[in-house]
Design a protein around this motif. Sequence first.
Motif, PDB file in Angstrom:
ATOM      1  N   LEU A 105       0.825  -1.206   0.000  1.00 43.57           N
ATOM      2  CA  LEU A 105       0.000   0.000   0.000  1.00 43.57           C
ATOM      3  C   LEU A 105       0.862   1.260   0.000  1.00 43.57           C
ATOM      4  O   LEU A 105       0.640   2.181  -0.803  1.00 43.57           O
ATOM      5  CB  LEU A 105      -0.922   0.000   1.213  1.00 43.57           C
ATOM      6  N   VAL A 106       1.839   1.325   0.882  1.00 44.96           N
ATOM      7  CA  VAL A 106       2.708   2.502   0.975  1.00 44.96           C
ATOM      8  C   VAL A 106       3.490   2.697  -0.325  1.00 44.96           C
ATOM      9  O   VAL A 106       3.615   3.821  -0.838  1.00 44.96           O
ATOM     10  CB  VAL A 106       3.669   2.374   2.174  1.00 44.96           C
ATOM     11  N   VAL A 109       1.095   4.111  -2.877  1.00 45.58           N
ATOM     12  CA  VAL A 109       0.775   5.522  -2.624  1.00 45.58           C
ATOM     13  C   VAL A 109       1.897   6.419  -3.146  1.00 45.58           C
ATOM     14  O   VAL A 109       1.641   7.456  -3.777  1.00 45.58           O
ATOM     15  CB  VAL A 109       0.530   5.778  -1.123  1.00 45.58           C
ATOM     16  N   PHE A 116      -3.990   8.733  -5.775  1.00 44.56           N
ATOM     17  CA  PHE A 116      -4.507   8.587  -4.422  1.00 44.56           C
ATOM     18  C   PHE A 116      -5.056   9.905  -3.895  1.00 44.56           C
ATOM     19  O   PHE A 116      -6.049   9.925  -3.160  1.00 44.56           O
ATOM     20  CB  PHE A 116      -3.421   8.038  -3.486  1.00 44.56           C
ATOM     21  N   ALA A 178      -3.584   4.874   3.873  1.00 41.09           N
ATOM     22  CA  ALA A 178      -3.208   5.447   2.574  1.00 41.09           C
ATOM     23  C   ALA A 178      -3.359   6.964   2.593  1.00 41.09           C
ATOM     24  O   ALA A 178      -2.476   7.695   2.129  1.00 41.09           O
ATOM     25  CB  ALA A 178      -4.062   4.836   1.463  1.00 41.09           C
TER      26      ALA A 178
END
Length: 216
Positions: A105-106, A109, A116, A178
């Motif tokens: 996820l990171v 992003v 995002f 996020a």
Amino acid sequence: MVATDEEAVARPESRAERKEQTRRAILDAALRLCEGSSLVALSLRQVAKEVGIVPTGFYRHFESIEDLGLALVDESFVSLREMLLDVRVHDPAYDDLIDSSIDVLVEHVHAQQAHFAFIAREREAGPPAVREAIARSIELFERELASDLQRLPGTDAWTTEDLRILSNLFVTALVATAVAVLHASDDPEEEKRLVESARTQLRMVLVGALSWRSDR
């Protein structure tokens, strides 16, 4: 005969390639133009001017600004869903699932900040169709995760509703993470704190989940 590198470079672009490049330029222009506001304040004339096409040229690619927004929603979620699905396939253990999901996820992003940021804004302030598309995409995450959670140790006897509730807790935490990482993108130490907090939060959720029984 296979074309050489020089021949490939010299080959003129096809009509389909030019059309795809213009479509890409329209999507990128929309992301830039609505950075400080929302898609609801964006006009197709603004987008067309930014790209350098006539307004009627916009309609060769999208039916409306909302249609353009739906395409951006798809772009924002499809690759992330695929990456998280790959995590769930290869990391069946709870701790691995948490760590790998947050890492993916990171990474996503950072790689797709504009997308995002778009989702974070339009989820609350976007056109109705775009808000609904974002909600459906998040709901799809939850359904897919709920299905995969059923394969993990300790959840095989859970009801469908209990699996859905656990999945919702996971996805809600990931969405919040996020957004937080997006806002802390210029502060590595704050981002690190947020990520570790998210890991702890999800592990605490699982401590309770592992002892849960649906017949209670």
